[in-house]
Design an enzyme around this catalytic site. Structure first.
Site, PDB file in Angstrom:
ATOM      1  N   CYS A 130       0.854  -1.117   0.017  1.00 36.77           N
ATOM      2  CA  CYS A 130       0.084   0.276   0.012  1.00 36.77           C
ATOM      3  C   CYS A 130       0.952   1.302  -0.021  1.00 36.77           C
ATOM      4  O   CYS A 130       1.348   1.466  -1.081  1.00 36.77           O
ATOM      5  CB  CYS A 130      -1.042   0.083   1.214  1.00 36.77           C
ATOM      6  SG  CYS A 130      -2.313   0.979   0.893  1.00 36.77           S
TER       7      CYS A 130
ATOM      8  N   HIS B   4      -3.668  -4.506   0.335  1.00 31.36           N
ATOM      9  CA  HIS B   4      -3.166  -5.194   1.372  1.00 31.36           C
ATOM     10  C   HIS B   4      -3.161  -6.626   1.397  1.00 31.36           C
ATOM     11  O   HIS B   4      -4.053  -7.263   1.722  1.00 31.36           O
ATOM     12  CB  HIS B   4      -3.638  -4.834   2.659  1.00 31.36           C
ATOM     13  CG  HIS B   4      -3.439  -3.077   3.087  1.00 31.36           C
ATOM     14  ND1 HIS B   4      -2.078  -2.927   3.928  1.00 31.36           N
ATOM     15  CD2 HIS B   4      -4.288  -2.225   2.883  1.00 31.36           C
ATOM     16  CE1 HIS B   4      -2.531  -1.813   4.146  1.00 31.36           C
ATOM     17  NE2 HIS B   4      -3.607  -1.340   3.573  1.00 31.36           N
TER      18      HIS B   4
ATOM     19  N   GLU C 105      -1.693  -8.808   2.778  1.00 30.52           N
ATOM     20  CA  GLU C 105      -1.664  -9.665   4.230  1.00 30.52           C
ATOM     21  C   GLU C 105      -2.812 -10.140   4.750  1.00 30.52           C
ATOM     22  O   GLU C 105      -3.062 -10.990   5.588  1.00 30.52           O
ATOM     23  CB  GLU C 105      -0.762  -8.764   5.047  1.00 30.52           C
ATOM     24  CG  GLU C 105      -1.554  -7.647   5.662  1.00 30.52           C
ATOM     25  CD  GLU C 105      -1.148  -6.174   4.861  1.00 30.52           C
ATOM     26  OE1 GLU C 105      -0.812  -6.380   3.547  1.00 30.52           O
ATOM     27  OE2 GLU C 105      -1.208  -5.137   5.093  1.00 30.52           O
TER      28      GLU C 105
HETATM   29  N1  GLN Z   1      -1.576   6.636   3.383  1.00 33.11           N
HETATM   30  C1  GLN Z   1      -1.793   5.849   2.006  1.00 33.11           C
HETATM   31  C2  GLN Z   1      -3.316   6.180   1.508  1.00 33.11           C
HETATM   32  O1  GLN Z   1      -4.258   6.867   2.097  1.00 33.11           O
HETATM   33  C3  GLN Z   1      -1.644   4.443   2.227  1.00 33.11           C
HETATM   34  C4  GLN Z   1      -2.598   3.908   3.152  1.00 33.11           C
HETATM   35  C5  GLN Z   1      -2.089   2.329   3.286  1.00 33.11           C
HETATM   36  O2  GLN Z   1      -0.811   2.269   3.491  1.00 33.11           O
HETATM   37  N2  GLN Z   1      -2.819   1.522   4.033  1.00 33.11           N
HETATM   38  O3  GLN Z   1      -3.469   6.021   0.282  1.00 33.11           O
END
Ligand code: GLN
Length: 539
Positions: A386, A515, A517
């Protein structure tokens, strides 16, 4: 017809109630029953999305996009099923729907009251989860400990359900037995106190799971039995385990599964935890290590809290490593030290692979970008989750495409070259201060490009993964990035959004906007984690 098991915590928290609940379900599942898990979080927040992960632990995301407690992740991993919004109950959620219904005149103009309307709403959610999963057993973990004001209403719900469906409801109390250093003897008094507390709520546990450093001896079992009103066979010894995956096996040593069945009037069955035992064997075997560095924005808290905030990432690394019979060694690396002194980057060479996990806010971002550049240039396997993808795209734009001021709109809203940008609908939400449950959340389809690392990992063209973010790769720069060699290997087909990036001529350099994970399973490691670990080992 479903049966309901409520897992209630004795006078101390943090003793593994979630893992106990997951393990009880696992045992019943291994006996051929269908199970589902519910987590009750007594706080007023509607979901975990707005909570600080350092305080609350990881925010887990379900396929239907609910930001919830990390225990939902434990249930998914233990039961190997996907849960939904119904499986997560908070005071906020319950009150919100009761109030909405009241506003819609759905109570027919009568007086709506905390009791019974709030517990009834909780009960209807618990039943709904059971129906959705077509479950034989619905396991509900009530957060917090007995005697707290906050979870009373949920104990009340459990009591009421028991009254309505006698014989179909069971209470399991999980307590802690301290062994004070000065005495060296295991004390049962807190357990006795805890039972008194639940008794006051009109609840008598049928089974007591006794957590302690050591296994319970016979005299202790007898004492708990006598004073807590359960038979000796229903006092289950739950000593500290080396790994959480050992817990169902430990419980079965005390015959927990068949005790539960017996108390429900169901004939005992053999459990089949062979796969699981095989995994535990691998976990406990002495084996070579694989060394993974996690570069992030960390606090002065100990490793413990951090582990909780990234529990799914850690489990994914473990599952991937165990697949190759390796023991993962995970180290936390503070991104800020790479900002202070670039010489610190040299330490990255000691690792088999580097991960930049998800995160919010700009602190440490320059250090992360430096670490990613170091991995790219020194051919150290890199996996970005992400935010880790977003940072990798910025790094590539700056150092390969020559866009020196490339950045993310999250850290630099007025930047000229925000290669990571916010979608218009997200901008509107933030402008209106509508933060709760408004990110891009839950599972989205992703189309993979043939001949890429991603395609090789999933072995198919279409897959789906879970998201939790507001920012995306900016379309405007896609062509430039691709011309310079960035491979966009996964795309959201509906909106044409970049979901996976990777590099050729590198042992493993890959970032995901989602994600991965959240979908790992102990016996089925998430494919990208598996391939990342493979690359780490091969390096
Ligand atoms: N802060 C980033 C976003 O909002 C990544 C978010 C994250 O890693 N879950 O896009």
């Amino acid at each position: 017809m479903a049966r309901y098991i409520f897992v209630i915590g004795g006078v101390m928290s943090g003793i593994g109630k979630g893992i106990a609940t997951a393990s009880i379900g696992k045992i019943l599942q291994s006996k051929g029953f269908k199970v589902t898990g519910i987590k009750v979080d007594p706080y007023v927040n509607v979901d975990a999305g707005t909570m600080n992960p350092i305080e609350h632990g990881e925010v887990f995301v379900t396929q239907d996009g609910v930001e919830c407690d990390q225990d939902i992740g434990n249930y998914e991993r233990f039961y190997d099923i996907n849960l939904t919004t119904t499986n997560y109950i908070t005071t906020g959620r319950v009150y919100q729907s009761v109030i909405n219904r009241e506003r819609n005149l759905e109570y027919g103009g009568r007086c709506v009251e905390v009791v019974p309307d709030i517990p009834n709403e909780a009960i209807s959610r618990i039943k709904k989860a059971g129906k959705e999963a077509d479950a034989d057993f619905v396991l509900t973990e009530i957060g917090g400990t007995v005697g707290e004001y906050q979870n009373q209403i949920f104990l009340e719900a459990a009591r009421m359900l028991n009254l309505k469906q006698p014989g179909k409801v069971m209470f399991i109390l999980i307590t802690f037995l301290p062994i004070p250093g000065s005495l060296g003897e295991m004390k049962t008094k807190p357990t006795q106190q805890a039972v008194k507390w639940v008794n006051m709520a009109g609840i008598q546990p049928s089974i007591i799971i006794a957590r302690s450093r050591e296994p319970l001896d016979e005299p202790r079992k007898q004492k708990i039995s006598t004073f807590c009103n359960v038979t000796k066979h229903d006092v289950i010894s739950a000593p500290d385990a080396k790994s959480i995956y050992e817990v169902p096996i430990n419980f079965e040593e005390d015959n927990l599964g068949n005790r539960i069945l017996k108390l429900f009037g169901i004939k005992g069955r053999k459990s089949n935890l062979d796969d699981w035992a095989g995994l535990v064997n691998i976990i406990e075997k002495k084996k070579k290590t694989v060394k993974i560095g996690m570069v992030g924005k960390y606090f002065e808290t100990g490793t413990f809290t951090l582990m909780d905030s990234y529990i799914s990432v850690i489990e994914s690394i473990k599952h991937g490593a165990w697949h190759f019979e390796r023991e993962p060694e995970i180290q936390w690396l503070s991104a800020e030290k790479y900002e202070k002194d670039e010489k610190n980057l040299e330490e990255l060479k000691e690792f088999d692979g580097i991960i930049v996990p998800g995160g919010f806010g700009g602190r440490g971002s320059e250090g992360k970008i430096k670490a990613i550049q170091f991995c790219r240039e020194n051919k150290i396997p890199y996996f970005g989750l992400c935010l880790g993808l977003q940072m990798a795209v910025i790094e590539f734009a700056r150092n390969v495409c020559g866009i020196k001021d490339a950045n993310s709109a999250e850290f630099n809203p007025d930047g000229e070259n925000n290669v990571i940008d916010i979608m218009p609908e997200q901008k509107a939400l933030i402008h209106e201060k509508r933060y709760g449950a408004t990110m891009r959340l839950g599972e989205y389809n992703c189309r993979l490009k043939k001949g890429t690392i991603a395609y090789k990992a999933y072995e198919k063209e279409m897959m789906s993964e879970r998201h939790r973010h507001r920012y995306e790769v900016n379309d405007k720069y896609r062509k430039t990035l691709e011309e310079k060699g960035l491979v966009i290997s996964g795309i959201n087909p509906k909106r044409d959004l970049v979901e996976i990036i990777e590099l050729k001529d590198h042992p493993f350099f890959l970032g995901t906007q989602f994600h991965p994970e959240f979908k790992t399973r102990p016996l089925k490691p998430q494919p990208l984690f598996r391939e990342f670990i493979r690359a780490c080992i091969e390096k």
